[in-house]
Design a protein around this motif. Sequence first.
Motif, PDB file in Angstrom:
ATOM      1  N   LYS A 133     -24.346   3.497  11.833  1.00  0.00           N
ATOM      2  CA  LYS A 133     -25.103   2.240  11.815  1.00  0.00           C
ATOM      3  C   LYS A 133     -24.178   1.038  12.059  1.00  0.00           C
ATOM      4  O   LYS A 133     -24.565   0.103  12.743  1.00  0.00           O
ATOM      5  CB  LYS A 133     -25.859   2.079  10.483  1.00  0.00           C
ATOM      6  CG  LYS A 133     -26.965   3.091  10.319  1.00  0.00           C
ATOM      7  CD  LYS A 133     -27.961   3.008  11.457  1.00  0.00           C
ATOM      8  CE  LYS A 133     -28.981   4.114  11.420  1.00  0.00           C
ATOM      9  NZ  LYS A 133     -29.870   4.107  12.563  1.00  0.00           N
ATOM     10  N   GLU A 167     -23.474   1.007  15.756  1.00  0.00           N
ATOM     11  CA  GLU A 167     -24.637   0.474  16.472  1.00  0.00           C
ATOM     12  C   GLU A 167     -24.719  -1.039  16.313  1.00  0.00           C
ATOM     13  O   GLU A 167     -25.003  -1.758  17.267  1.00  0.00           O
ATOM     14  CB  GLU A 167     -25.926   1.105  15.946  1.00  0.00           C
ATOM     15  CG  GLU A 167     -26.106   2.548  16.338  1.00  0.00           C
ATOM     16  CD  GLU A 167     -27.323   3.180  15.664  1.00  0.00           C
ATOM     17  OE1 GLU A 167     -28.176   2.445  15.082  1.00  0.00           O
ATOM     18  OE2 GLU A 167     -27.425   4.413  15.697  1.00  0.00           O
ATOM     19  N   TYR A 168     -24.448  -1.532  15.118  1.00  0.00           N
ATOM     20  CA  TYR A 168     -24.494  -2.966  14.848  1.00  0.00           C
ATOM     21  C   TYR A 168     -23.431  -3.684  15.679  1.00  0.00           C
ATOM     22  O   TYR A 168     -23.705  -4.723  16.290  1.00  0.00           O
ATOM     23  CB  TYR A 168     -24.273  -3.238  13.358  1.00  0.00           C
ATOM     24  CG  TYR A 168     -24.227  -4.689  12.999  1.00  0.00           C
ATOM     25  CD1 TYR A 168     -25.394  -5.426  12.896  1.00  0.00           C
ATOM     26  CD2 TYR A 168     -23.007  -5.325  12.782  1.00  0.00           C
ATOM     27  CE1 TYR A 168     -25.363  -6.774  12.582  1.00  0.00           C
ATOM     28  CE2 TYR A 168     -22.968  -6.678  12.453  1.00  0.00           C
ATOM     29  CZ  TYR A 168     -24.142  -7.385  12.354  1.00  0.00           C
ATOM     30  OH  TYR A 168     -24.110  -8.719  12.051  1.00  0.00           O
ATOM     31  N   ASP A 169     -22.220  -3.128  15.723  1.00  0.00           N
ATOM     32  CA  ASP A 169     -21.147  -3.728  16.503  1.00  0.00           C
ATOM     33  C   ASP A 169     -21.489  -3.763  18.000  1.00  0.00           C
ATOM     34  O   ASP A 169     -21.136  -4.710  18.699  1.00  0.00           O
ATOM     35  CB  ASP A 169     -19.824  -2.979  16.292  1.00  0.00           C
ATOM     36  CG  ASP A 169     -19.238  -3.224  14.919  1.00  0.00           C
ATOM     37  OD1 ASP A 169     -19.638  -4.219  14.254  1.00  0.00           O
ATOM     38  OD2 ASP A 169     -18.370  -2.438  14.491  1.00  0.00           O
TER      39      ASP A 169
END
Length: 99
Positions: A92, A95-97
């Motif tokens: 996660k 994915e956020y980065d």
Amino acid sequence: MNNKKKELIKEESFELLRHIEKKPKANQRELAQDLGLSLGKLNYLLIALKDKGLIKLKNFSGNPKKIQYLYSLTPKGLAQKTHLTIDFMKRKMKEYDQL
């Protein structure tokens, strides 16, 4: 088995381990409905987790007309759940980065 399927099974196993820890007396229908899985898929995952020694299945008689199971995490299951939690958080964060 390709990586996408492996990741999906890991995530489903993780969610199942979390749910079992919260509601050990839930029956298979409840677990399947809560997790959005078919009964067959849930049964497959439960057997796989049991075979790996991550959960224990205990019979108990919750209703005189049928036998139910109590699902409990083993120490190995708790360790695996922790490992899967860390992997989930890493994915996660990645994915956020990327966003």
